[in-house]
Design a protein around this motif. Structure first.
Motif, PDB file in Angstrom:
ATOM      1  N   LEU A 206      33.901  61.660  60.993  1.00  0.00           N
ATOM      2  CA  LEU A 206      34.479  60.373  61.382  1.00  0.00           C
ATOM      3  C   LEU A 206      33.658  59.673  62.458  1.00  0.00           C
ATOM      4  N   GLU A 207      32.385  59.970  62.532  1.00  0.00           N
ATOM      5  CA  GLU A 207      31.542  59.403  63.582  1.00  0.00           C
ATOM      6  C   GLU A 207      31.577  57.885  63.554  1.00  0.00           C
ATOM      7  N   GLY A 208      31.808  57.279  64.724  1.00  0.00           N
ATOM      8  CA  GLY A 208      31.849  55.831  64.846  1.00  0.00           C
ATOM      9  C   GLY A 208      33.207  55.211  64.620  1.00  0.00           C
TER      10      GLY A 208
ATOM     11  N   GLY B  93      34.440  63.548  65.381  1.00  0.00           N
ATOM     12  CA  GLY B  93      33.622  62.414  65.772  1.00  0.00           C
ATOM     13  C   GLY B  93      34.334  61.119  66.053  1.00  0.00           C
ATOM     14  N   ALA B  94      35.653  61.049  65.841  1.00  0.00           N
ATOM     15  CA  ALA B  94      36.370  59.804  66.085  1.00  0.00           C
ATOM     16  C   ALA B  94      36.636  59.598  67.575  1.00  0.00           C
ATOM     17  N   LYS B  95      36.703  58.339  67.969  1.00  0.00           N
ATOM     18  CA  LYS B  95      37.187  57.963  69.287  1.00  0.00           C
ATOM     19  C   LYS B  95      38.688  57.707  69.142  1.00  0.00           C
ATOM     20  N   VAL B  96      39.487  58.291  70.014  1.00  0.00           N
ATOM     21  CA  VAL B  96      40.922  58.352  69.779  1.00  0.00           C
ATOM     22  C   VAL B  96      41.706  57.669  70.890  1.00  0.00           C
TER      23      VAL B  96
ATOM     24  N   ARG C 281      36.676  48.396  68.500  1.00  0.00           N
ATOM     25  CA  ARG C 281      37.123  48.240  67.117  1.00  0.00           C
ATOM     26  C   ARG C 281      38.340  49.129  66.869  1.00  0.00           C
ATOM     27  N   ILE C 282      38.901  49.016  65.666  1.00  0.00           N
ATOM     28  CA  ILE C 282      39.977  49.901  65.224  1.00  0.00           C
ATOM     29  C   ILE C 282      39.758  50.194  63.745  1.00  0.00           C
TER      30      ILE C 282
ATOM     31  N   CYS D 109      41.577  59.827  56.766  1.00  0.00           N
ATOM     32  CA  CYS D 109      40.890  58.835  57.605  1.00  0.00           C
ATOM     33  C   CYS D 109      39.395  58.739  57.304  1.00  0.00           C
ATOM     34  N   SER D 110      38.874  59.623  56.485  1.00  0.00           N
ATOM     35  CA  SER D 110      37.435  59.648  56.230  1.00  0.00           C
ATOM     36  C   SER D 110      37.062  58.680  55.108  1.00  0.00           C
ATOM     37  N   ASP D 111      35.803  58.244  55.116  1.00  0.00           N
ATOM     38  CA  ASP D 111      35.323  57.342  54.071  1.00  0.00           C
ATOM     39  C   ASP D 111      35.318  58.011  52.703  1.00  0.00           C
ATOM     40  N   ARG D 112      35.250  59.314  52.679  1.00  0.00           N
ATOM     41  CA  ARG D 112      35.257  60.024  51.398  1.00  0.00           C
ATOM     42  C   ARG D 112      36.624  59.985  50.723  1.00  0.00           C
TER      43      ARG D 112
END
Length: 306
Positions: free
Chosen positions: A7-9, A33-36, A95-96, A237-240
């Motif tokens: 989840l980077e970025g 990798g997410a900012k929470v 961002r969100i 939550c992932s792009d995959r």
């Protein structure tokens, strides 16, 4: 931190993230990798009171592990609270990308004794709270052409349980809300899904333990840790998982379920039109073999998950 930054970025809000499933989800998002944004007012199980320390402690844990997080203490029950929660993401991280609607409370009671205050309180936190935060994020998702909603439902609403009319109504309402968000925002690349979690938390600490059977059931639930649910929330939550939307999942220990959604299963038609008498004589007897019994969640999930 994990070497694999799935989840980077990404910047993700988790409501009710100070304890239980929310805490586990926030920690796992950060580890990937997410900012929470760790949102929690720190109230008791019934939603009363406030304590900033649970959210602060989760943020401290994320920072200590090398991640990025900020605490937020706004209430999801208020429109402005939802706006402020999303502003916290924008102001701190620019961002969100995702919202995990996890905040909840419990005020159980048998239906004919349930007070209006107890009904309204649970609807306000679960259903209205999910709307408030999601609605605040929606314009940002639309503008950037992406975004993810993960909404917590419950088998109390999907199937049923004793003494939880307020909770069941809220949780089944979240299913309808989630599907509407999925339909309305699919053109903008936004996904919305539900998870029905089986995990021990203080919100189900009110389950009766008056019999040996009930005690055994609670003992099993206590072995279902929140990280099992967090794993699926992070995945969604992932792009995959961008192709997954409008679905209802369940997690029970190491089991992941896909729930059915209401569709017609029988029909009856007549060219003359129906009267109460012909419905009683023909329709109800024809449908009766397919009626659903009055079951509770524990009646349907009656096998040992261990």
């Amino acid at each position: 931190m994990s070497d694999k930054q799935l989840l980077e970025g990404k910047v993700i809000v988790v409501t009710g993230a100070g304890r239980g499933i929310g805490r586990a989800t926030a920690l796992m998002l950060a580890a990937n990798g997410a900012k929470v944004v760790v949102n929690d007012i720190g109230g008791s199980a019934d939603g009363s009171g406030a304590d900033q320390s649970p959210a602060d402690e989760v943020v401290a844990e994320i920072l200590a592990a090398g991640g990025e997080a900020v605490a937020n203490f706004n209430s999801v029950t208020e429109w402005e609270g939802g706006q402020a929660i999303i502003r916290s993401a924008i102001e701190n991280f620019g961002r969100i990308d995702g919202v995990v609607n996890n905040a909840g409370n419990l005020r159980d009671g048998i239906f004919h004794k349930m007070s209006e205050a107890d009904f309204d309180s649970v609807i306000a936190v679960h259903l209205k709270g999910s709307y408030n935060v999601s609605r605040a994020a929606a314009p940002h998702f639309r503008e950037q052409g992406s975004g993810t909603f993960v909404n917590m439902t419950s088998t109390s609403g999907l199937i049923g349980n004793f003494g939880q009319a307020n909770y069941a109504a809220a949780k089944l309402g979240i299913v309808g809300l989630s599907k509407s968000m999925a339909l309305d925002m699919q053109r903008y690349g936004v996904t919305s899904n539900c998870i029905a979690p089986f995990a021990w938390s203080r919100l189900i600490g009110s389950i009766p333990t008056d019999s040996d059977e009930q005690k055994a059931r609670v003992a099993k639930i206590q072995q279902m840790t929140p990280d099992k649910i967090a794993t699926l929330a992070v995945t969604l939550c992932s792009d995959r998982a961008k192709h997954v939307t409008g679905q209802i999942f369940g997690v029970r220990n190491n089991e992941i379920f896909l729930f059915s959604q209401p569709r017609p299963i029988r029909s009856a038609q007549t060219s003359e039109g129906w009267t109460p008498e012909t419905v009683l004589d023909r329709v109800l007897p024809a449908f009766e073999s397919d009626f659903y019994p009055l079951e509770r969640s524990g009646d349907v999930f009656n096998w040992d998950p261990f």
